[in-house]
Scaffold this motif. Structure first.
Motif, PDB file in Angstrom:
ATOM      1  N   ASP A  60       0.815  -1.292   0.021  1.00 47.93           N
ATOM      2  CA  ASP A  60      -0.051  -0.001  -0.074  1.00 47.93           C
ATOM      3  C   ASP A  60       0.995   1.261  -0.105  1.00 47.93           C
ATOM      4  N   VAL A  61       1.199   2.055  -1.197  1.00 40.89           N
ATOM      5  CA  VAL A  61       1.985   2.972  -1.120  1.00 40.89           C
ATOM      6  C   VAL A  61       1.254   4.440  -0.925  1.00 40.89           C
ATOM      7  N   GLY A  62       1.648   5.172   0.019  1.00 39.29           N
ATOM      8  CA  GLY A  62       0.936   6.003   0.419  1.00 39.29           C
ATOM      9  C   GLY A  62      -0.377   5.616   1.287  1.00 39.29           C
ATOM     10  N   ASP A 129       2.932  -9.159  -5.036  1.00 40.77           N
ATOM     11  CA  ASP A 129       1.729  -9.473  -5.897  1.00 40.77           C
ATOM     12  C   ASP A 129       0.997  -8.495  -6.564  1.00 40.77           C
ATOM     13  N   LEU A 130       0.571  -7.401  -5.489  1.00 42.37           N
ATOM     14  CA  LEU A 130      -0.234  -6.169  -5.830  1.00 42.37           C
ATOM     15  C   LEU A 130       0.127  -5.049  -5.348  1.00 42.37           C
ATOM     16  N   ILE A 131       0.099  -3.874  -5.844  1.00 42.47           N
ATOM     17  CA  ILE A 131       0.410  -2.567  -5.194  1.00 42.47           C
ATOM     18  C   ILE A 131      -0.823  -1.965  -5.286  1.00 42.47           C
ATOM     19  N   TRP A 132      -1.127  -1.305  -4.219  1.00 42.41           N
ATOM     20  CA  TRP A 132      -2.383  -0.369  -4.226  1.00 42.41           C
ATOM     21  C   TRP A 132      -1.839   1.008  -4.041  1.00 42.41           C
ATOM     22  N   GLY A 158       2.415  -9.386 -11.922  1.00 44.73           N
ATOM     23  CA  GLY A 158       1.781  -8.912 -10.809  1.00 44.73           C
ATOM     24  C   GLY A 158       1.107  -7.466 -11.138  1.00 44.73           C
ATOM     25  N   ARG A 159       0.111  -7.131 -10.279  1.00 42.83           N
ATOM     26  CA  ARG A 159      -0.645  -6.055 -10.719  1.00 42.83           C
ATOM     27  C   ARG A 159      -0.517  -4.628  -9.842  1.00 42.83           C
ATOM     28  N   ALA A 160      -0.871  -3.674 -10.472  1.00 43.13           N
ATOM     29  CA  ALA A 160      -0.874  -2.295  -9.350  1.00 43.13           C
ATOM     30  C   ALA A 160      -2.250  -1.475  -9.797  1.00 43.13           C
ATOM     31  N   LEU A 161      -2.798  -1.251  -8.778  1.00 42.88           N
ATOM     32  CA  LEU A 161      -4.105  -0.608  -8.678  1.00 42.88           C
ATOM     33  C   LEU A 161      -3.780   1.039  -8.404  1.00 42.88           C
TER      34      LEU A 161
END
Length: 281
Positions: A60-62, A129-132, A158-161
């Motif tokens: 979770d970035v930010g 796996d996932l960046i939010w 991998g995914r980023a949202l």
């Protein structure tokens, strides 16, 4: 909205007031809901659509106060690391994580929120796996480095949202120069062309781009939260009573609050267009 409208033909007074269209019927049509989607539900549905299993590693970035980190663990069983640069937010996250641990110890055990910045992630290469990343990159000037870091830490596939506010052509350069500095917002980071160029330049793929315009704000109005209506009223009061508010709260606080209120209003009138990007490595 893709740009400014084409020049209009000047109509005569007879044309304007003699037009036979039914304005009451038009008004009634405008009072019919367009079924706006709930932003939180839309974002979490997109995460669900990735098919990532429990135990997947999410970043979770930010992370701010950690609320989205908590929800990613609760809903999906992800192991979540939040990174956040602001000390006040980190303190709030620590407090809320302690309360979360009492209420939902299993989910809380999968979450940690630490100091960090998007431009220099400490995660190992190919480990996530996932960046939010929700509504934070407007505060970052170096988008190229950020998306390079996203690409580095994501596993193959991998995914980023990423939820990002963008400016439309209806927002003038003068408005941007006036509004963004008090809120620490970089005008160039709201440019959708520059934003997408930074994504693609890092080697990430844009799987989806959902342009929301005022949809999320409509939903809040229709749900009775009325955030944007309240902000519009507050803008009017701030413009009429600036001296008193500045004397009471200071110029810095006044200018920040004005920008914060216009942030919502400008989504409703087409000057800002929030977008959701689903990216893959």
């Amino acid at each position: 909205m893709t740009g400014l409208p084409t020049p209009r033909v000047m109509r005569s007074i007879d044309d304007v007031y003699g037009d036979p269209f039914d304005d009451e019927e038009f008004d009634a049509a405008l009072n019919e809901s367009l079924a706006p989607r709930n932003l939180n539900r839309l974002l979490f549905d997109l995460v669900a659509g990735t098919g990532l299993p429990p135990g997947s590693i999410a970043l979770d970035v930010g992370a701010r106060d950690g609320r989205h980190s908590f929800e990613l663990s609760r809903r999906f069983g992800f192991v979540v690391r939040g990174v956040e640069p602001v000390r006040r937010n980190l303190d709030n996250a620590a407090r809320d994580l302690a309360a979360f641990a009492v209420a939902e110890p299993e989910a809380a055990a999968r979450v940690r929120v630490e100091e960090g910045v998007a431009e220099k992630l400490t995660d190992p290469t190919g480990s996530v796996d996932l960046i939010w990343c929700r509504d934070v990159l407007v505060h970052v000037a170096d988008l190229e480095t950020v998306f390079g870091e996203f690409r580095r830490v994501l596993k193959p596939g991998g995914r980023a949202l990423v939820y990002q506010m963008t400016a439309t052509d209806w927002l003038t350069p003068a408005e941007a120069a006036f509004m963004w500095p008090p809120a620490g917002i970089h005008a160039a980071s709201l440019d959708p062309q520059r934003f997408e160029a930074a994504i693609l330049g890092a080697g990430l793929v844009i799987e989806q781009c959902i342009q929301l315009h005022g949809e999320a704000r409509e939903r809040l109005e229709e749900d009775g939260v009325a955030v944007s209506s309240k902000q519009l009223l507050q803008v009017s009061r701030m413009l009429r009573n600036r001296a008193a508010y500045e004397e009471r709260f200071g110029t810095v606080a006044y200018e920040y609050m004005l920008t914060d209120c216009l942030w919502g209003v400008y989504q409703m009138i087409g000057k800002l267009n929030p977008r959701i990007y689903l990216l893959s490595a």
